[in-house]
Design a protein around this motif. Structure first.
Motif, PDB file in Angstrom:
ATOM      1  N   GLN A 133     -88.648 -38.008 -73.302  1.00  0.00           N
ATOM      2  CA  GLN A 133     -87.193 -38.076 -73.449  1.00  0.00           C
ATOM      3  C   GLN A 133     -86.502 -38.081 -72.084  1.00  0.00           C
ATOM      4  O   GLN A 133     -85.511 -38.789 -71.886  1.00  0.00           O
ATOM      5  CB  GLN A 133     -86.699 -36.911 -74.303  1.00  0.00           C
ATOM      6  N   VAL A 134     -87.040 -37.308 -71.145  1.00  0.00           N
ATOM      7  CA  VAL A 134     -86.486 -37.322 -69.793  1.00  0.00           C
ATOM      8  C   VAL A 134     -86.708 -38.689 -69.162  1.00  0.00           C
ATOM      9  O   VAL A 134     -85.810 -39.249 -68.512  1.00  0.00           O
ATOM     10  CB  VAL A 134     -87.120 -36.212 -68.930  1.00  0.00           C
ATOM     11  N   ARG A 137     -84.233 -41.060 -70.433  1.00  0.00           N
ATOM     12  CA  ARG A 137     -82.929 -40.827 -69.813  1.00  0.00           C
ATOM     13  C   ARG A 137     -82.867 -41.494 -68.439  1.00  0.00           C
ATOM     14  O   ARG A 137     -81.839 -42.088 -68.072  1.00  0.00           O
ATOM     15  CB  ARG A 137     -82.676 -39.316 -69.693  1.00  0.00           C
ATOM     16  N   THR A 156     -75.108 -39.992 -67.743  1.00  0.00           N
ATOM     17  CA  THR A 156     -76.360 -40.100 -68.499  1.00  0.00           C
ATOM     18  C   THR A 156     -77.397 -39.109 -67.993  1.00  0.00           C
ATOM     19  O   THR A 156     -78.168 -38.539 -68.776  1.00  0.00           O
ATOM     20  CB  THR A 156     -76.916 -41.530 -68.406  1.00  0.00           C
ATOM     21  N   GLN A 158     -76.794 -36.225 -66.526  1.00  0.00           N
ATOM     22  CA  GLN A 158     -76.365 -34.836 -66.686  1.00  0.00           C
ATOM     23  C   GLN A 158     -76.898 -34.306 -68.015  1.00  0.00           C
ATOM     24  O   GLN A 158     -76.537 -34.795 -69.075  1.00  0.00           O
ATOM     25  CB  GLN A 158     -74.835 -34.752 -66.629  1.00  0.00           C
ATOM     26  N   SER A 159     -77.775 -33.337 -67.937  1.00  0.00           N
ATOM     27  CA  SER A 159     -78.495 -32.870 -69.121  1.00  0.00           C
ATOM     28  C   SER A 159     -78.972 -31.443 -68.891  1.00  0.00           C
ATOM     29  O   SER A 159     -78.973 -30.943 -67.756  1.00  0.00           O
ATOM     30  CB  SER A 159     -79.698 -33.777 -69.369  1.00  0.00           C
ATOM     31  N   GLU A 161     -81.960 -30.496 -68.861  1.00  0.00           N
ATOM     32  CA  GLU A 161     -83.136 -30.581 -67.982  1.00  0.00           C
ATOM     33  C   GLU A 161     -82.718 -30.635 -66.510  1.00  0.00           C
ATOM     34  O   GLU A 161     -83.374 -30.066 -65.638  1.00  0.00           O
ATOM     35  CB  GLU A 161     -83.983 -31.810 -68.330  1.00  0.00           C
TER      36      GLU A 161
END
Length: 258
Positions: A133-134, A137, A156, A158-159, A161
């Protein structure tokens, strides 16, 4: 293509060896040895790795691990259309979505960032593990940048993680991508902060964050072997001024070298 005698094929992963058991013993050994060569060469000599992958593909095109290896070898040589076809074949054979991010990146490589971005919103992404998923991204942010949407690329990335203080295998690359996007958007102070954070997480040197940080600080890395001045510290020097360039001996005496 010639294969060193000390490469036996036993070096491959147990899962791949299991897949090859469907082949006659001699053929399985030949395929395994070619796959070992792909794995050994793909980072440093991708063209040679590609050659071995084609041999393995010719011998056993119905083995998913072979299609996967052929996909990564083609990808490493920027043969994105070919890589995408191989990853699609491997996905059909296994039902796994693990290749989804690299398939999307192939779309980017083929000049279709819109398609890569669409893939980032498809249900397959929810089936990926955290690392996948990372990676998705990162690909989506890259697609945004391809389309000239710098602010969207920053958002996009900024999460949770990115915000996490824990260091995972993807942390350095995620922080690096964020810093690079900030710099492209002209947000230099923030970019410097995130390049520094990327350096902190990048113990294995998977990015060139340290070089980028040094560049922002006006420091140039040099090859220590090329430096005649044995007092040069840590293999890098600050950019010399015109007056410093005119008299190297004064540099030594005045201690102007970093």
């Amino acid at each position: 293509m010639p294969i060193p005698q000390d490469v036996t094929g036993d070096e491959i992963d147990q899962d791949v060896r299991q897949e090859l058991m469907s082949l006659p013993k001699t053929l399985a050994e030949d395929v395994a040895r070619n796959l070992v060569m792909v794995a050994q060469l793909i980072d440093e000599e991708p063209e040679k790795a590609y050659g071995y992958s084609r041999v393995a593909l010719r011998l056993a095109s119905r083995v998913a691990a072979v299609r996967e290896a052929a996909g990564f070898a083609a990808y490493a040589n920027q043969k994105y259309s070919e890589a995408l076809a191989e990853f699609r074949a491997a996905k059909r054979m296994t039902g796994s979505v693990e290749f989804w991010p690299v398939m999307a990146d192939c779309e980017r490589g083929m000049g279709r960032p819109e398609r890569a971005l669409a893939m980032a919103g498809e249900p397959e992404v929810q089936k990926l593990d955290k690392a996948g998923q990372v990676e998705m991204r990162l690909v989506a942010a890259g697609a945004r940048r391809d389309m000239g949407q710098l602010d969207a690329a920053i958002v996009t990335l900024q999460s949770p993680e990115l915000a996490s203080s824990s260091v995972q295998p993807w942390t350095a690359r995620l922080r690096y991508a964020y810093a690079d996007a900030l710099l492209a958007a002209g947000r230099e102070d923030e970019a410097r902060e995130w390049f520094a954070k990327a350096v902190e997480a990048d113990k294995d040197g998977t990015t060139n964050a340290s070089d980028r940080l040094a560049e922002m600080d006006g420091i140039e890395f040099v090859d220590a072997a090329d430096e005649s001045d044995t007092d040069a510290d840590a293999g890098f020097i600050q950019e010399p001024s015109d007056s410093e360039e005119s008299d190297d001996s004064e540099d030594d005496e005045d201690g102007d070298k970093a």
